[in-house]
Design an enzyme around this catalytic site. Structure first.
Site, PDB file in Angstrom:
ATOM      1  CG  MET A  30      -1.847  -1.208   1.144  1.00  0.00           C
ATOM      2  SD  MET A  30      -3.452  -1.081   2.192  1.00  0.00           S
ATOM      3  CE  MET A  30      -2.805  -1.036   3.642  1.00  0.00           C
ATOM      4  CG  ASN A  32       4.751   5.385   4.358  1.00  0.00           C
ATOM      5  OD1 ASN A  32       4.970   4.816   5.372  1.00  0.00           O
ATOM      6  ND2 ASN A  32       5.167   6.521   4.254  1.00  0.00           N
ATOM      7  CG  LEU A  33       7.376   1.441  -0.674  1.00  0.00           C
ATOM      8  CD1 LEU A  33       7.958   1.087  -2.253  1.00  0.00           C
ATOM      9  CD2 LEU A  33       6.545   0.055  -0.963  1.00  0.00           C
ATOM     10  CG  HIS A  37       7.593  -2.232   1.785  1.00  0.00           C
ATOM     11  ND1 HIS A  37       7.234  -1.216   2.674  1.00  0.00           N
ATOM     12  CD2 HIS A  37       6.131  -2.921   1.629  1.00  0.00           C
ATOM     13  CE1 HIS A  37       5.851  -0.997   2.939  1.00  0.00           C
ATOM     14  NE2 HIS A  37       5.508  -2.225   2.695  1.00  0.00           N
ATOM     15  CD  GLN A  61      -6.088  -3.673   2.927  1.00  0.00           C
ATOM     16  OE1 GLN A  61      -5.894  -4.188   1.838  1.00  0.00           O
ATOM     17  NE2 GLN A  61      -4.884  -3.798   3.706  1.00  0.00           N
ATOM     18  CB  VAL A 178      12.579  -5.377   8.734  1.00  0.00           C
ATOM     19  CG1 VAL A 178      13.777  -4.688   8.857  1.00  0.00           C
ATOM     20  CG2 VAL A 178      12.806  -6.481   7.498  1.00  0.00           C
ATOM     21  CB  SER A 187       4.690  -0.687  10.815  1.00  0.00           C
ATOM     22  OG  SER A 187       3.316  -0.256  10.336  1.00  0.00           O
TER      23      SER A 187
HETATM   24  O1  PAF Z   1       0.014  -5.928   4.053  1.00  0.00           O
HETATM   25  C1  PAF Z   1      -0.566  -5.119   3.202  1.00  0.00           C
HETATM   26  O2  PAF Z   1       0.320  -3.994   2.779  1.00  0.00           O
HETATM   27  C2  PAF Z   1      -1.737  -5.013   2.609  1.00  0.00           C
HETATM   28  O3  PAF Z   1      -2.742  -5.750   3.443  1.00  0.00           O
HETATM   29  C3  PAF Z   1      -1.735  -5.867   0.988  1.00  0.00           C
HETATM   30  C4  PAF Z   1      -1.197  -7.175   1.185  1.00  0.00           C
HETATM   31  C5  PAF Z   1      -0.874  -4.983   0.220  1.00  0.00           C
HETATM   32  C6  PAF Z   1      -3.245  -5.714   0.490  1.00  0.00           C
HETATM   33  O4  PAF Z   1      -3.683  -4.567   0.259  1.00  0.00           O
END
Ligand code: PAF
Length: 284
Positions: A30, A32-33, A37, A61, A178, A187
């Site tokens: 989603m 904001n790496l 990531h 979600q 991590v 996060s």
């Molecule tokens: O973990 C996340 O960042 C999200 O739940 C995902 C897997 C990208 C689905 O939107």
């Protein structure tokens, strides 16, 4: 790096890649790496020829519209990271490309048993949103491998179940959480913590670790006491707890005598930020 926003262009690109027999790796995000990531990308480099990262803040979600609105958006910085780590394709669709129907009436995919317990109880509909978007990405991208972090352990288990039960030919690779030196799990949500909260946040993992250590040496009847003591400690530090307990590692049910491995799952609010974390415990 190709940046693809439209589903029809993505489809053409995938058809072309599939003809070359190259292995595709998908990392759904989603945005904001952070370094968590990057670890997924580094792992994907070992397994695959073409790495596709998706960035989509998936409204399905989020059961809280403020949470959705506050979710950090850092597209330019994310692109720089993806280019630096030689990602081949960034899929960055907008909402209308993904949800042609309004979200409430949209077709969904759900892993029922695992989605409505624990985190799913605190966030109704959350995992249904996750499994729906992940299935859509799997259908569109047809990856050979897909990569997920172990911090969202319930999500990981749900996605593994989805793969198995819907017969996707995709191998899921999971990557350990991590952490910063002080133990705080990386996060995107950490960006929402205030300066005071950033100092308190590492206590979540510190207390998880201490609890796990104690649990290993205790008899079953003493475990509840240990857990309650830890919860009180967290509350004193300023956390408001949604979940802090141990579960069978494979089923996420209450551990039984047969449970060889258990996991402590925790989720707690610090101010307006919801933090989650976990630790695996080899039990007997
Ligand atoms: O973990 C996340 O960042 C999200 O739940 C995902 C897997 C990208 C689905 O939107």
């Amino acid at each position: 790096m190709y940046i693809i926003k439209k589903v029809n262009i993505l489809r053409k690109k995938i058809t072309h890649i599939k003809k070359t027999n190259k292995k595709i790796g998908l990392i759904p995000t989603m945005g904001n790496l952070h370094y968590g990531h990057i670890k997924l990308i580094l792992s994907a480099q070992k397994y695959t020829d073409i790495i596709i990262v998706s960035i989509f803040i998936n409204p399905m979600q989020f059961n809280n519209s403020f949470d959705l609105k506050d979710y950090p958006k850092t597209f330019q910085e994310d692109c720089m990271i993806l280019k630096k780590y030689n990602v081949d394709i960034l899929f960055f669709p907008n909402i209308d490309d993904i949800y042609s129907n309004d979200i409430k009436n949209h077709t969904f995919v759900e892993v029922p048993k695992l989605s409505n317990i624990l985190e799913g109880q605190s966030r109704p509909g959350h995992f249904r949103g996750v499994t729906t978007i992940v299935s859509k990405l799997f259908n569109l991208i047809q990856p050979d491998y897909s990569f997920f972090g172990e911090k969202d352990y319930q999500q990981l288990l749900i996605i593994k179940t989805l793969i198995k039960e819907l017969n996707y030919m995709i191998k899921i690779i999971s990557i350990p959480t991590v952490r910063l030196k002080n133990g705080l799990a990386l996060s995107s949500r950490n960006n929402n913590l205030s300066i005071r909260e950033i100092k308190v946040a590492p206590y979540l993992y510190k207390i998880i670790k201490k609890t796990c250590k104690k649990i290993i040496t205790k008899d079953n009847h003493e475990i509840e006491k240990v857990i309650n003591l830890s919860k009180n400690l967290l509350i004193k530090k300023g956390f408001s707890i949604d979940l802090f307990n141990i579960y069978d590692y494979k089923t996420l049910m209450t551990p039984t005598k047969k449970s060889k491995t258990i996991i402590l799952l925790a989720s707690a609010w610090l101010g307006k930020t919801r933090l989650i974390d976990n630790k695996k415990i080899f039990f007997r």
